[in-house]
Write an enzyme that holds these catalytic residues in place. Structure first.
Site, PDB file in Angstrom:
ATOM      1  N   ASP B 199       0.848  -1.192   0.000  1.00 58.40           N
ATOM      2  CA  ASP B 199       0.000   0.000   0.000  1.00 58.40           C
ATOM      3  C   ASP B 199       0.884   1.243   0.000  1.00 58.40           C
ATOM      4  O   ASP B 199       1.874   1.315   0.729  1.00 58.40           O
ATOM      5  CB  ASP B 199      -0.909  -0.018   1.231  1.00 58.40           C
ATOM      6  N   ILE B 200       0.537   2.215  -0.846  1.00 53.53           N
ATOM      7  CA  ILE B 200       1.323   3.461  -0.911  1.00 53.53           C
ATOM      8  C   ILE B 200       1.034   4.282   0.350  1.00 53.53           C
ATOM      9  O   ILE B 200      -0.133   4.505   0.698  1.00 53.53           O
ATOM     10  CB  ILE B 200       0.978   4.269  -2.171  1.00 53.53           C
ATOM     11  N   GLU B 243      -4.888   2.367  -4.053  1.00 55.80           N
ATOM     12  CA  GLU B 243      -3.429   2.464  -4.039  1.00 55.80           C
ATOM     13  C   GLU B 243      -2.816   1.187  -3.479  1.00 55.80           C
ATOM     14  O   GLU B 243      -1.702   1.192  -2.981  1.00 55.80           O
ATOM     15  CB  GLU B 243      -2.985   3.695  -3.245  1.00 55.80           C
TER      16      GLU B 243
END
Lengths: 101, 332
Positions: B199-200, B243
């Site tokens: 996950d960003i 994301e």
């Protein structure tokens, strides 16, 4: 002397003068070729005449063409000479009537 | 539909006679040739991919010294003329040739002396037949073209259905298929399998700061790192949603998976994508949750869900621990 009366489809009328001129030409060539004994060339002319004559309505030309072809194969000079005379006689005394069959 | 006819005959009086009749039919052009050579040239026979230049051929069976049957055979040997009808014209005496003519591919024949009614009727039938054949060939061509287009469109759709439109890597649908397939394979071969969820970090802030277009660009760059770091043929990276990304590593246990996860984390840092509103780093970073499994039980939806959940929990832990890091959670 009695005329050779031939009935021709009016659809072909415009083609007939040229056709007959070509037969006159054939006759002259046949005489020359006979003197030179060119039987193969004679056979081809007979064959062509046989093929086209009846198509135009000249059944006699098909008949005589067929005989010229046969006698050329046999190299029968005498008979070919007679046939050429017959052809000249026929062409000289043609009377054409254009009418639908 | 325009119909062109070729008459092959060496006798000028025959050509004149046939022309006179053919002109009365629905014919666009009438061509004439009197030798084999001229005929082959007009038909463009040396080119096997030619389109037929005429729709019907009327061929005298004896052309002086040349043989019409030979010509017929030669024409029919070109694929372009397979469906172009040939009508032979023959004198009575030559009817012995007819068998050869049909064997050579002739469709019909006419006997000399030519009779107008018969000639017109036969040629007219051949013209009607040719028109139907041409219409059929055109339909077949059109169908072939359409089916090619359909095939291409289907291939494109199939690809579109499995690829994430933005990043170009696999999408969630293909991930769901792949995780199932790879788990089953792992069970069959008694191999390990690892899953990384990625996950960003601070992506909402990134979008708020730089706008959504820049956000999309960031997603693309992250995806391309995942694509590069999953090198083995069976390794698989997908956009999981938003994301979040996922990486499936078949035949890989904990140590190997952690190594690749670290590779990915560093790879993202190395992109040096500026992120001034991140409380983690001055650049864009990712958090990763890793889980590995030795599939011994039957593979079902429940098992698949649990594995993803384990990796997700590890990812959550990484976020809790301060982001830009990897957490491993053993599958129970």
């Amino acid at each position: 002397m009695s005329k050779n009366i031939v009935y021709i489809d009016p659809d072909l009328e415009f083609l007939i003068p040229q056709f007959l001129e070509n037969r006159e030409e054939d006759r002259q060539r046949l005489e020359k070729l006979l003197q030179e004994s060119e039987f193969d060339q004679i056979r081809i002319i007979g064959h062509s005449m046989k093929g086209s004559g009846g198509g135009y309505g000249f059944d006699y030309l098909t008949e005589i063409g067929s005989q010229i072809e046969k006698n050329a194969e046999l190299k029968n000079k005498e008979e070919i000479k007679n046939l050429i005379d017959e052809l000249r006689n026929y062409l000289d005394n043609l009377e054409i009537i254009y009418q639908k069959e | 539909m325009k119909i062109n006819i070729l008459v092959v005959d060496d006798d000028r009086d025959m050509r004149k006679l046939l022309e006179n009749y053919l002109k009365r039919l629905e014919v666009e052009q009438i061509h004439f040739t009197d030798t084999a050579q001229k005929t082959y040239q007009l038909l463009n026979l040396n080119d096997l991919k030619t389109d037929p230049s005429v729709d019907l051929i009327i061929l005298d069976i004896i052309l002086g010294e040349e043989n019409g049957i030979k010509i017929c055979k030669k024409i029919k040997s070109n694929p372009a003329y397979q469906e172009v009808p040939i009508i032979m014209i023959t004198a009575q005496k030559e009817s012995g040739y007819l068998k050869d003519a049909f064997a050579a591919g002739a469709m019909d024949y006419l006997k000399k002396p030519i009779k107008k009614i018969e000639f017109m009727a036969r040629i007219n039938s051949a013209i009607i037949l040719r028109k139907e054949t041409k219409a059929r060939i055109a339909r077949e061509k059109e169908l072939l073209k359409l089916s090619e287009e359909l095939k291409k469109a289907n291939q494109k759709l199939e690809k579109m259905a499995l690829v994430d439109g933005l990043t170009g890597i696999s999408n969630r649908r293909l991930f769901d298929k792949t995780i199932k397939k790879e788990l089953k394979r792992a069970r069959r071969k008694n191999n390990d399998l690892s899953l990384i969820m990625i996950d960003i970090d601070n992506f909402k802030e990134y979008n708020d700061t730089y706008g959504h277009q820049q956000g999309d660009q960031c997603l693309k760059e992250v995806a391309s790192v995942l694509d590069k770091k999953t090198k083995r043929a069976a390794d698989f990276a997908a956009r999981y949603g938003g994301e979040e990304f996922a990486v499936i590593l078949p035949d890989t246990a904990k140590d190997g998976a952690l190594k690749i996860a670290e590779d990915i984390r560093k790879g993202i840092m190395d992109l040096k994508i500026e992120h001034k509103n991140s409380n983690t780093s001055e650049y864009v970073t990712v958090s990763l949750g890793v889980s590995s499994i030795k599939a011994e039980k039957e593979i079902d939806q429940h098992l698949i869900r649990s594995l993803i959940e384990q990796a997700d929990q590890a990812l959550y832990q990484a976020k809790e621990n301060g982001k830009n890091q990897i957490v491993y959670k053993n599958f129970e």
